[in-house]
Write a protein that holds these residues in place. Structure first.
Motif, short mmCIF file in Angstrom:
data_model
loop_
_atom_site.label_atom_id
_atom_site.label_comp_id
_atom_site.label_asym_id
_atom_site.label_seq_id
_atom_site.Cartn_x
_atom_site.Cartn_y
_atom_site.Cartn_z
N PRO A 146 27.96 30.21 19.81
CA PRO A 146 29.18 30.98 20.11
C PRO A 146 30.36 30.09 20.50
CG PRO A 146 27.24 31.93 21.19
CD PRO A 146 26.81 30.61 20.63
N ASP A 147 30.06 28.92 21.08
CA ASP A 147 31.14 28.02 21.50
C ASP A 147 31.98 27.54 20.32
OD1 ASP A 147 29.99 28.35 23.92
OD2 ASP A 147 29.08 26.37 24.06
N TRP A 148 31.41 27.54 19.12
CA TRP A 148 32.13 27.04 17.94
C TRP A 148 32.84 28.16 17.18
CZ3 TRP A 148 27.19 24.09 15.97
CH2 TRP A 148 26.90 23.06 16.88
N ALA A 149 32.83 29.36 17.73
CA ALA A 149 33.44 30.50 17.04
C ALA A 149 34.90 30.27 16.67
CB ALA A 149 33.29 31.76 17.89
N PRO A 150 35.71 29.63 17.55
CA PRO A 150 37.12 29.40 17.14
C PRO A 150 37.25 28.58 15.87
CG PRO A 150 36.86 29.08 19.51
CD PRO A 150 35.48 29.22 18.94
N LEU A 151 36.39 27.58 15.69
CA LEU A 151 36.46 26.77 14.48
C LEU A 151 36.03 27.57 13.26
CD1 LEU A 151 35.07 23.32 15.70
CD2 LEU A 151 37.44 24.05 15.45
N ALA A 152 34.98 28.39 13.42
CA ALA A 152 34.54 29.23 12.30
C ALA A 152 35.65 30.19 11.88
CB ALA A 152 33.29 30.01 12.69
N GLU A 205 46.22 24.66 18.88
CA GLU A 205 45.29 24.30 19.95
C GLU A 205 44.23 25.37 20.10
OE1 GLU A 205 45.44 23.25 24.72
OE2 GLU A 205 47.22 22.96 23.48
N THR A 206 42.99 24.94 20.29
CA THR A 206 41.89 25.87 20.51
C THR A 206 41.00 25.29 21.59
OG1 THR A 206 40.12 27.12 19.46
CG2 THR A 206 40.39 24.83 18.79
N ALA A 207 40.08 26.09 22.08
CA ALA A 207 39.20 25.67 23.17
C ALA A 207 37.76 25.73 22.72
CB ALA A 207 39.42 26.56 24.39
N LEU A 208 36.99 24.70 23.08
CA LEU A 208 35.57 24.63 22.76
C LEU A 208 34.80 24.45 24.06
CD1 LEU A 208 35.61 22.22 19.70
CD2 LEU A 208 35.53 24.71 19.67
N LEU A 209 33.83 25.34 24.32
CA LEU A 209 32.98 25.18 25.50
C LEU A 209 31.90 24.16 25.20
CD1 LEU A 209 32.57 28.85 26.72
CD2 LEU A 209 33.80 27.02 27.87
N GLN A 210 31.91 23.03 25.91
CA GLN A 210 30.94 21.98 25.66
C GLN A 210 29.73 22.11 26.56
OE1 GLN A 210 33.01 18.27 26.00
NE2 GLN A 210 33.62 18.27 23.87
N ARG A 211 29.98 22.42 27.80
CA ARG A 211 28.86 22.50 28.73
C ARG A 211 29.24 23.44 29.86
NH1 ARG A 211 29.64 16.20 30.67
NH2 ARG A 211 31.71 16.45 31.53
N HIS A 222 39.82 21.15 25.25
CA HIS A 222 40.94 21.64 24.47
C HIS A 222 41.16 20.71 23.28
CE1 HIS A 222 42.20 24.75 27.32
NE2 HIS A 222 41.83 23.91 28.27
N VAL A 223 41.13 21.31 22.09
CA VAL A 223 41.17 20.53 20.85
C VAL A 223 42.33 21.02 20.00
CG1 VAL A 223 39.90 19.87 18.79
CG2 VAL A 223 38.69 20.22 20.92
N ARG A 224 43.06 20.09 19.44
CA ARG A 224 44.12 20.41 18.50
C ARG A 224 43.54 20.33 17.09
NH1 ARG A 224 49.45 20.94 19.25
NH2 ARG A 224 50.90 20.57 17.54
N VAL A 225 43.64 21.42 16.34
CA VAL A 225 42.97 21.55 15.04
C VAL A 225 43.99 21.74 13.94
CG1 VAL A 225 41.20 22.77 13.71
CG2 VAL A 225 41.00 22.61 16.20
#
Length: 597
Positions: free
Chosen positions: A288-294, A310-316, A322-325
């Motif tokens: 689910p953490d990768w849902a923004p990329l999908a 900018e999007t957010a990925l839950l790593q732990r 916060h990642v710029r895509v």
């Protein structure tokens, strides 16, 4: 026998329709000279490939000669015993030809690079042609040997230059026509049909030699081009892999279903916090953490490339990266499929770190110099104000003196904050271990006692006996900054400020400072840790920036989020600062200062 280079022959191949790769024969490519229009590596690839292919062809023809020799020998042996006695020379010639082909296969080698097959023509194709012509003209054992003439012509067309191939075909046709004349016994008109047939056979052999040589040259040219394309593809793949492996930004290549075809280490680290946690083949829908990329991949295939967002990925756990895509769609010109989506991921932490470094580089020297210049005048103003206040009796005058003292203190705090930034930036970091719960309790007790906040602050420690990599003095400054910041905005109710610790399932240890102040606006949250940023004019805007600098020195992280807490049976909203510490290695000795108040 020298061969003449004719246009379109196997001896004058061209690479990619441009630079000529000239060779005396089919074999000579390894020694083909390179021109200014043709890269040296093209000739190298051509020579290596042509040498290997020619060797296989040469061995195949030499083996086929043995098969023909044994077939003729068997035919003569059966005819000699079953039907009619053969001339002695025919049987001897068959045996000699068989032995010769076997000896040549065993002891002869394909011509070396730079040499032509023309030099071997006399001992191979020439002997074959002579032997088959003799058998054809004598009609040994009553067999028509005309089909056998095709073999030397075909062999010369594949292995020799075009001139020699056509010459072989002409000789074979002439032998066939001569044999027809011999068979007519002088009655040429009565045997015109046989003579015409022999002439047509000769023309057919010449046409076969020309067509075979032309097709062989074309096949070689295409195969050499294909070989070079494969070599270029391998080189390009190696370069791409090297670039992807060493690139600081993350790169993902995914299809329309979200299946990732390629991911460099930076992208794997952004997705899972550790490159080893992501398998070679995975799908963006796996977690689910990768849902923004999908979602971005799906939007790219529907509406086209996406500009940097900018999007957010839950790593732990609660730690958010916060990642710029940015996305691009890659589709081959002749490909009917949907193609692939390339995602370029840029860690905002690294980008913000570069921006902070640039800001500090531009303001650091000036700020430090100005801060030092302010300290002496401020000390003089403060001392003069204290002396003046002793002589003041009127309440209005004493109130003005108090205002001067408060603003002097405010300026002194600002100066100290600026100098603290310089100290944090330049100070060497020593390895330090501390008991987080013990050190947190000591700092909180000191702060509560100093500010008289006993009922307002609640401390809940849940990281018992867990040691982290941090220095006690740095933790003290970090926690006091966060408590001062919380006290500035929190209410006066009981448990308005909560300090908690706990172990995170990811392996880190978390320190949390929560207050029931009004949740921060999203536009303010992204600038919280920037230097000189503050929502009020009386703050220097360096407190939270110093907190982050202290955390980064020990590979810890700090972030903010708006959360709710249950307090006295009521759910209250507020702001929470989370610090993730690295857990100390087992057996490490704690810092001696960690237990001091």
């Amino acid at each position: 026998m020298a061969s003449k280079k004719t246009p379109g022959s196997a001896a004058s191949l061209r690479h990619d329709g441009a630079a000529a790769v000239q060779a005396p024969t089919w074999l000579a490519p390894a020694a083909a000279p390179t021109t200014g229009k043709q890269p040296m590596e093209a000739a190298t690839i051509y020579g290596r490939f042509a040498r290997r292919t020619f060797t296989h062809q040469w061995e195949a023809f030499m083996s086929a000669r043995i098969v023909l020799a044994l077939a003729i020998l068997g035919l003569h042996a059966s005819a000699d015993t079953a039907t009619q006695a053969l001339p002695g020379w025919a049987y001897s010639a068959a045996i000699a030809y068989t032995v010769l082909t076997l000896v040549e296969l065993i002891f002869m080698r394909p011509p070396r690079p730079g040499q032509s097959f023309d030099s071997q023509w006399l001992y191979t194709t020439g002997i074959d042609l002579l032997y088959f012509c003799v058998l054809r003209s004598r009609s040994v054992a009553g067999v028509d040997y005309t089909p056998f003439l095709v073999f030397p012509v075909f062999m010369a067309a594949i292995l020799s230059s075009r001139t020699l191939a056509l010459s072989t075909a002409v000789l074979a046709g002439a032998a066939q026509f001569y044999a027809a004349i011999i068979e007519s016994q002088g009655a040429l008109w009565s045997h015109a049909t046989q003579l015409g047939q022999a002439a047509f056979v000769g023309v057919g052999l010449v046409a076969l030699a020309w067509a075979t040589n032309f097709l062989a040259a074309r096949v070689i040219r295409e195969e050499v081009r294909s070989e070079r394309s494969r070599a270029d593809s391998k080189t390009q793949a190696l370069v791409n892999r090297l670039v992807m492996e060493t690139l600081g930004d993350g790169i993902l290549v995914a299809n329309a279903e979200g299946e990732v075809h390629a991911a460099n280490p930076s992208a794997r680290a952004l997705l899972a916090g550790d490159a080893a946690l992501v398998t070679n083949i995975f799908n963006l829908g796996d977690k689910p953490d990768w849902a923004p990329l999908a979602t971005l991949v799906h939007r790219t295939f529907e509406s086209g490339p996406i500009q940097p967002a900018e999007t957010a990925l839950l790593q732990r756990s609660s730690y958010t990266a916060h990642v710029r895509v940015r996305t691009e769609r890659a589709v081959a010109p002749d490909d009917d499929s949907t193609g692939l989506c390339v995602l370029f991921l840029q860690d905002q932490r690294e980008l913000e770190a570069r921006i902070r470094t640039e800001k500090l580089a531009s303001m650091g020297r000036v700020s430090s110099a100005v801060a030092h210049e302010f300290r002496n005048p401020l000390a003089a103003i403060q001392q003069a104000n204290e002396l003046l206040s002793e002589a003041l009796a009127a309440p209005a005058d004493r109130r003005l003196s108090t205002i001067i003292q408060q603003n002097v203190e405010r300026l002194k705090h600002t100066v100290e904050d600026i100098l603290d930034v310089a100290r944090v930036q330049t100070r060497a970091v020593d390895s330090a271990i501390l008991d987080l719960d013990a050190a947190t309790q000591a700092v909180c007790d000191e702060w509560i006692q100093l500010h008289g906040q006993a009922g307002r602050v609640r401390v809940l420690l849940g990281a018992t006996a867990l040691e982290v990599q941090f220095k006690s003095e740095s933790l003290r400054r970090l926690l006091i900054n966060l408590l001062d910041n919380a006290a500035r905005y929190a209410s006066r109710q009981s448990d308005a400020i909560m300090v908690t610790t706990h172990a995170d399932p990811s392996g880190t240890v978390v320190l949390s400072v929560w207050s029931d102040g009004a949740p921060l606006d999203a536009s303010l949250q992204r600038h919280l840790f920037e230097p000189f940023f503050s929502s009020e004019s009386r703050s220097s805007g360096l407190g939270l920036f110093i907190c982050r600098q202290l955390c980064e020195q020990y590979d810890a992280s700090i972030n903010h989020q708006s959360t709710t807490r249950r307090r006295n049976g009521v759910v209250a909203s507020g702001n929470e600062f989370l610090i993730h510490f690295l857990r100390a290695a087992p057996g490490a000795q704690p810092n001696a200062q960690s237990t001091q108040a």
